[in-house]
Scaffold this motif. Structure first.
Motif, PDB file in Angstrom:
ATOM      1  N   ARG A 142       0.841  -1.199   0.000  1.00  0.00           N
ATOM      2  CA  ARG A 142       0.000   0.000   0.000  1.00  0.00           C
ATOM      3  C   ARG A 142       0.875   1.246   0.000  1.00  0.00           C
ATOM      4  O   ARG A 142       1.771   1.379   0.820  1.00  0.00           O
ATOM      5  N   GLU A 143       0.594   2.133  -0.938  1.00  0.00           N
ATOM      6  CA  GLU A 143       1.283   3.420  -0.955  1.00  0.00           C
ATOM      7  C   GLU A 143       0.686   4.317   0.138  1.00  0.00           C
ATOM      8  O   GLU A 143      -0.531   4.487   0.197  1.00  0.00           O
ATOM      9  N   VAL A 144       1.529   4.845   1.004  1.00  0.00           N
ATOM     10  CA  VAL A 144       1.075   5.666   2.128  1.00  0.00           C
ATOM     11  C   VAL A 144       1.684   7.064   2.018  1.00  0.00           C
ATOM     12  O   VAL A 144       2.910   7.205   1.899  1.00  0.00           O
ATOM     13  N   ARG A 145       0.812   8.064   2.049  1.00  0.00           N
ATOM     14  CA  ARG A 145       1.293   9.449   2.065  1.00  0.00           C
ATOM     15  C   ARG A 145       1.627   9.822   3.501  1.00  0.00           C
ATOM     16  O   ARG A 145       0.779   9.776   4.387  1.00  0.00           O
ATOM     17  N   LYS A 146       2.857  10.211   3.728  1.00  0.00           N
ATOM     18  CA  LYS A 146       3.344  10.518   5.062  1.00  0.00           C
ATOM     19  C   LYS A 146       3.253  12.021   5.339  1.00  0.00           C
ATOM     20  O   LYS A 146       3.136  12.829   4.412  1.00  0.00           O
ATOM     21  N   PRO A 147       3.333  12.413   6.617  1.00  0.00           N
ATOM     22  CA  PRO A 147       3.392  13.838   6.939  1.00  0.00           C
ATOM     23  C   PRO A 147       4.580  14.485   6.236  1.00  0.00           C
ATOM     24  O   PRO A 147       5.679  13.936   6.209  1.00  0.00           O
ATOM     25  N   GLY A 148       4.335  15.637   5.644  1.00  0.00           N
ATOM     26  CA  GLY A 148       5.380  16.305   4.889  1.00  0.00           C
ATOM     27  C   GLY A 148       5.293  16.051   3.403  1.00  0.00           C
ATOM     28  O   GLY A 148       6.050  16.634   2.624  1.00  0.00           O
TER      29      GLY A 148
END
Length: 230
Positions: A142-148
């Motif tokens: 799963r592609e996860v968008r992280k903080p920043g």
């Protein structure tokens, strides 16, 4: 993409995986079905052509078997979606090379995910509602968008049905954390309890709302009438 402008899949100077990709695009075409026999007849000189075909999946290519598509026979596969154009320079590198999952790592991930699909909640071996088919758990990326704004690929447990239906899906951790920060203290405490237990109990009203919203229009009107006449 103009197929006529692509290199020929019959160009023997190219690697087998690249030729296999070009064969899918130029001969099979997206959405169409091919058989293992047709694949082997196209590459009679390659003894492990099935493996070269599987290698394309690590480059983002989607090629379904009868495990993912029950309409297919065991000898059939469907070319669903093209991934990286591996015939271009720099595109043949596996996207998931660093994410090879060993048997031990697979067990660890499934245990951490509570031995259930994190999409629909079904447990391994549990029958799907209204079906004799039982769930088989697998590991999905799963592609996860992280903080920043950065992204990372993480591993998660999914049943095969959800894994097939959710390919290409992503999670937005940055957005989730931002919305949690906007909650009141009471809401955060309540949410923290659900997170700590890794489950939530639905209230009677929430359960009834879930049942109501799945009803046909005629039945929903009957519910509205019952509430008006109470």
């Amino acid at each position: 993409m103009n197929i006529e402008e692509l290199p020929s899949w019959e160009d023997g100077s190219r690697g087998t995986m690249v030729r296999c990709a070009l064969w899918l695009v130029q001969v099979v075409r997206v959405g169409e079905v091919f058989t293992k026999t047709e694949l082997r007849e196209a590459f009679p000189e390659t003894s492990q052509i099935d493996r070269r075909m599987r290698d394309l999946r690590d480059r983002g290519w989607r090629i379904d078997t009868n495990r993912e598509d029950k309409t297919l026979d065991p000898s059939e596969q469907r070319f669903v979606e093209m991934g990286a154009p591996v015939w271009k320079k720099g595109q043949a590198k596996p996207k998931t090379a660093a994410m090879t999952v060993s048997a031990n790592r697979r067990r660890e991930i499934i245990a951490a995910d509570g031995h259930m699909c994190r999409v629909c909640g079904i447990a391994g071996g549990e029958p799907y509602e209204g079906s004799l088919e039982t769930a088989q758990l697998d590991i999905a990326r799963r592609e996860v968008r992280k903080p920043g704004g950065t992204t990372a690929t993480e591993l998660v447990t999914e049943c095969r049905k959800c894994r097939v239906g959710g390919r290409g899906s992503h999670a937005d951790l940055e957005k989730l954390l931002s919305e949690i920060e906007q909650m009141s203290d009471i809401e955060q405490d309540h949410f923290a309890q659900w997170v700590g237990e890794d489950q939530r109990d639905f209230s009677t009203m929430e359960r009834l709302w879930g049942l109501y919203r799945t009803m046909p229009a005629e039945s929903r009107e009957a519910v509205r009438g019952a509430l008006r006449n109470r």
